[in-house]
Design a protein around this motif. Structure first.
Motif, mmCIF file in Angstrom:
data_model
loop_
_atom_site.group_PDB
_atom_site.id
_atom_site.type_symbol
_atom_site.label_atom_id
_atom_site.label_comp_id
_atom_site.label_asym_id
_atom_site.label_seq_id
_atom_site.Cartn_x
_atom_site.Cartn_y
_atom_site.Cartn_z
ATOM 1 N N ASP A 51 0.826 -1.204 0.000
ATOM 2 C CA ASP A 51 0.000 0.000 0.000
ATOM 3 C C ASP A 51 0.861 1.255 0.000
ATOM 4 O OD1 ASP A 51 -2.314 -1.517 0.062
ATOM 5 O OD2 ASP A 51 -2.623 -1.310 2.212
ATOM 6 N N ASN A 52 1.823 1.290 0.909
ATOM 7 C CA ASN A 52 2.700 2.454 1.026
ATOM 8 C C ASN A 52 3.505 2.675 -0.240
ATOM 9 O OD1 ASN A 52 3.255 3.845 3.989
ATOM 10 N ND2 ASN A 52 2.191 1.889 4.115
ATOM 11 N N TRP A 53 3.957 1.592 -0.847
ATOM 12 C CA TRP A 53 4.773 1.692 -2.057
ATOM 13 C C TRP A 53 4.021 2.434 -3.159
ATOM 14 C CZ3 TRP A 53 7.103 -3.216 -4.874
ATOM 15 C CH2 TRP A 53 8.022 -2.781 -5.847
ATOM 16 N N ILE A 54 2.773 2.010 -3.408
ATOM 17 C CA ILE A 54 1.982 2.648 -4.455
ATOM 18 C C ILE A 54 1.712 4.112 -4.134
ATOM 19 C CG2 ILE A 54 -0.397 2.761 -5.343
ATOM 20 C CD1 ILE A 54 1.307 0.860 -6.902
ATOM 21 N N ILE A 55 1.237 4.380 -2.940
ATOM 22 C CA ILE A 55 0.840 5.747 -2.579
ATOM 23 C C ILE A 55 2.032 6.689 -2.599
ATOM 24 C CG2 ILE A 55 -0.045 7.174 -0.684
ATOM 25 C CD1 ILE A 55 -1.801 4.665 0.035
ATOM 26 N N ARG A 56 3.130 6.287 -1.992
ATOM 27 C CA ARG A 56 4.299 7.165 -1.907
ATOM 28 C C ARG A 56 4.965 7.348 -3.259
ATOM 29 N NH1 ARG A 56 7.728 5.004 3.135
ATOM 30 N NH2 ARG A 56 9.179 6.541 2.286
ATOM 31 N N SER A 57 5.018 6.269 -4.043
ATOM 32 C CA SER A 57 5.666 6.359 -5.348
ATOM 33 C C SER A 57 4.900 7.287 -6.285
ATOM 34 C CB SER A 57 5.793 4.965 -5.971
ATOM 35 O OG SER A 57 6.346 5.052 -7.265
ATOM 36 N N LEU A 58 3.588 7.132 -6.344
ATOM 37 C CA LEU A 58 2.797 7.978 -7.240
ATOM 38 C C LEU A 58 2.755 9.417 -6.745
ATOM 39 C CD1 LEU A 58 -0.200 5.655 -8.200
ATOM 40 C CD2 LEU A 58 1.930 6.065 -9.432
ATOM 41 N N ALA A 59 2.740 9.598 -5.425
ATOM 42 C CA ALA A 59 2.764 10.956 -4.877
ATOM 43 C C ALA A 59 4.092 11.633 -5.199
ATOM 44 C CB ALA A 59 2.526 10.925 -3.371
ATOM 45 N N ASP A 60 5.190 10.901 -5.061
ATOM 46 C CA ASP A 60 6.507 11.464 -5.384
ATOM 47 C C ASP A 60 6.581 11.853 -6.861
ATOM 48 O OD1 ASP A 60 7.411 11.188 -2.816
ATOM 49 O OD2 ASP A 60 8.539 9.347 -3.177
ATOM 50 N N GLU A 61 5.998 11.023 -7.715
ATOM 51 C CA GLU A 61 5.993 11.336 -9.149
ATOM 52 C C GLU A 61 5.211 12.622 -9.410
ATOM 53 O OE1 GLU A 61 4.364 9.412 -13.365
ATOM 54 O OE2 GLU A 61 4.376 8.210 -11.535
ATOM 55 N N ALA A 62 4.075 12.774 -8.731
ATOM 56 C CA ALA A 62 3.267 13.987 -8.892
ATOM 57 C C ALA A 62 4.020 15.213 -8.398
ATOM 58 C CB ALA A 62 1.942 13.835 -8.150
ATOM 59 N N LEU A 63 4.732 15.054 -7.289
ATOM 60 C CA LEU A 63 5.500 16.177 -6.735
ATOM 61 C C LEU A 63 6.640 16.577 -7.659
ATOM 62 C CD1 LEU A 63 5.621 15.046 -2.993
ATOM 63 C CD2 LEU A 63 4.421 17.052 -3.893
ATOM 64 N N GLN A 64 7.259 15.586 -8.304
ATOM 65 C CA GLN A 64 8.368 15.879 -9.208
ATOM 66 C C GLN A 64 7.899 16.675 -10.423
ATOM 67 O OE1 GLN A 64 10.149 12.086 -10.061
ATOM 68 N NE2 GLN A 64 10.884 11.801 -7.964
ATOM 69 N N LYS A 65 6.615 16.539 -10.744
ATOM 70 C CA LYS A 65 6.066 17.321 -11.847
ATOM 71 C C LYS A 65 5.805 18.762 -11.431
ATOM 72 C CE LYS A 65 3.940 13.324 -14.128
ATOM 73 N NZ LYS A 65 2.671 12.678 -14.537
ATOM 74 N N GLY A 66 5.895 19.021 -10.103
ATOM 75 C CA GLY A 66 5.892 20.390 -9.621
ATOM 76 C C GLY A 66 4.587 20.954 -9.115
ATOM 77 N N LYS A 67 3.497 20.239 -9.246
ATOM 78 C CA LYS A 67 2.212 20.824 -8.872
ATOM 79 C C LYS A 67 1.469 20.052 -7.788
ATOM 80 C CE LYS A 67 1.363 22.933 -13.403
ATOM 81 N NZ LYS A 67 0.412 23.036 -14.543
ATOM 82 N N GLY A 68 2.056 18.995 -7.273
ATOM 83 C CA GLY A 68 1.320 18.189 -6.308
ATOM 84 C C GLY A 68 0.251 17.392 -7.030
ATOM 85 N N GLY A 69 -0.912 17.268 -6.428
ATOM 86 C CA GLY A 69 -1.973 16.522 -7.081
ATOM 87 C C GLY A 69 -3.022 16.067 -6.097
ATOM 88 N N HIS A 70 -3.878 15.145 -6.547
ATOM 89 C CA HIS A 70 -5.068 14.780 -5.810
ATOM 90 C C HIS A 70 -5.246 13.264 -5.783
ATOM 91 C CE1 HIS A 70 -9.706 14.489 -5.719
ATOM 92 N NE2 HIS A 70 -9.309 14.784 -4.497
ATOM 93 N N ILE A 71 -5.549 12.738 -4.586
ATOM 94 C CA ILE A 71 -5.830 11.317 -4.381
ATOM 95 C C ILE A 71 -7.252 11.176 -3.866
ATOM 96 C CG2 ILE A 71 -5.265 9.280 -2.979
ATOM 97 C CD1 ILE A 71 -2.369 10.236 -2.925
ATOM 98 N N ILE A 72 -7.949 10.135 -4.313
ATOM 99 C CA ILE A 72 -9.272 9.798 -3.793
ATOM 100 C C ILE A 72 -9.199 8.437 -3.119
ATOM 101 C CG2 ILE A 72 -11.683 9.295 -4.374
ATOM 102 C CD1 ILE A 72 -11.341 11.083 -6.842
ATOM 103 N N THR A 73 -9.681 8.366 -1.892
ATOM 104 C CA THR A 73 -9.790 7.092 -1.183
ATOM 105 C C THR A 73 -11.067 7.139 -0.354
ATOM 106 O OG1 THR A 73 -8.579 5.484 0.183
ATOM 107 C CG2 THR A 73 -8.364 7.814 0.778
ATOM 108 N N THR A 74 -11.239 6.203 0.572
ATOM 109 C CA THR A 74 -12.455 6.180 1.382
ATOM 110 C C THR A 74 -12.112 6.261 2.864
ATOM 111 O OG1 THR A 74 -12.706 3.818 1.888
ATOM 112 C CG2 THR A 74 -13.327 4.547 -0.331
ATOM 113 N N LYS A 75 -13.122 6.558 3.652
ATOM 114 C CA LYS A 75 -12.936 6.670 5.102
ATOM 115 C C LYS A 75 -12.833 5.315 5.798
ATOM 116 C CE LYS A 75 -15.297 11.151 5.530
ATOM 117 N NZ LYS A 75 -16.450 11.874 6.124
#
Length: 382
Positions: A75-99
């Protein structure tokens, strides 16, 4: 009386057939899979076989399976890896999950930088997310949707195929935490249209400390652990060969016995639910129909779960109040809270989960003990 284990959602015993397959890789066949000589070749061949076994269970290809230490790492691998990729593009980004996600997802999202915005969707009273809520939550910068396949507390199965179809159509990476579902219900990553799927061996009679991440061919993520070239350069570290052999064997057994065992457990589950509902003030938590075969989460009005669990333990029955990862927490279940239950109702929730070694007489004995324990607790409170 022999103790009766009814907490298979927390962990399962390692099947003796799995243990038998693993044992040689602790002793005679102990080689490092990266070595070129025969000891290494034996280990590589065993890992390749396990990768095929797990792929066959999921309807995946062997090169789409990456071994990890368990579901939380995946779980952590996917979330952190994709978040890091979004950050490297310079604008951050948005994730959708559930409570109602497992804390491995919720806490991983909470630990992300502020420039990564996370939407935590509500669920209905059975714990199910609505596809229309996902559709409405999507933004131009949404790069990940993560929804669990089946809930670890209440057993509700989510509409993963529908969500997968939507995400594929809109080019959004879709991940599912399938830790509770793999090996227990039929799953095809192609039919679900997921890009990534997390699983853990000890949830389906494999050893602890070994899991996997399915990553759809063509999807790329960054390594979580840097070092050697293991797992095709995406996860460094000497392979846990014995554990990998174990999860492969567990997957092979699960695939062969899935239909028959699913039917057996569903019948036992329904018998248990019917018996519990005869107790005055009892209610079922989670879905009535789309529910894991072995999951029964219930509450009895006026009977707090802490007192009930202790009483049942003294009577020889092991059940839980919810996720093993939240044991000891004084807060009400985040899953039940998201489903709209108040603190008082949530404080009665008990999870009894059945498994491969649960016999019909275990269910009958538990029902008798539960009725006695609940009546005693109410009597002392009166």
């Amino acid at each position: 009386m022999k103790p009766v284990y009814l907490d298979y959602a927390a962990t399962t015993p390692t099947d003796e057939r799995v243990l038998k397959a693993m044992l040689p890789y602790f002793t005679q066949q102990f080689g490092n899979a990266s070595s070129l000589y025969s000891f290494g070749r034996e280990a590589r061949q065993a890992i390749a076989r396990a990768r095929r076994q797990l792929a066959n269970l999921l309807g995946a290809e062997s090169d789409e399976i990456f071994f990890t230490s368990g579901g939380s790492e995946s779980d952590n691998w996917i979330i952190r890896s994709l978040a890091d990729e979004a950050l490297q593009k310079g604008k951050g980004g948005h994730i959708i999950t559930t409570k109602v996600e497992h804390h491995a997802v919720l806490h991983a999202c909470a630990a992300l930088p502020e420039s990564i915005d996370v939407t935590y969707l509500d669920v209905d009273e059975e714990g199910r997310v609505r596809l229309e809520d996902i559709e409405q939550a999507v933004r131009p910068d949404t790069f990940l949707v993560s929804v669990m396949t089946a809930n670890n507390e209440v057993g509700t199965i989510e509409p993963i195929a529908e969500i997968g179809s939507f995400c594929r159509e809109h080019g959004i990476f879709f991940h599912t935490d399938a830790v509770q579902a793999v090996g227990h219900i039929p799953l095809s990553v192609k039919e679900l249209q997921v890009d990534a799927l997390s699983l853990s061996g000890h949830k389906f009679y494999g050893p602890k400390g070994i899991g996997a991440l399915f990553l759809r061919r063509g999807r790329k993520i960054a390594p979580l652990i840097h070092g050697g070239a293991q797992e095709r350069g995406l996860r460094a570290g000497t392979e846990n060969t014995a554990g990998i052999v174990g999860i492969g064997e567990a997957a092979e057994i699960a695939r062969a016995e899935l239909t028959q065992e699913g039917q057996r457990l569903t019948a036992l589950r329904d018998k248990l639910i019917a018996g519990i509902m005869k107790i005055p003030g009892a209610h079922l938590n989670g879905a009535q129909k789309d529910r894991l075969p072995g999951n029964v989460n219930f509450g009895i009005e006026g009977v707090d779960h802490e007192t009930l669990l202790i009483r049942l333990d003294l009577m020889g029955f092991a059940v839980s109040a919810g996720s093993a990862c939240s044991a000891g927490s004084l807060e009400p279940s985040h899953v039940l809270t998201a489903m709209g239950q108040g603190a008082e109702a949530a404080s009665t929730a008990v999870r009894a989960t059945l498994g491969r070694f649960t016999a019909p007489e275990d269910v009958e004995a538990f029902l008798a003990a539960l009725q006695t324990a609940a009546a005693d607790i109410r009597r002392h409170k009166a």
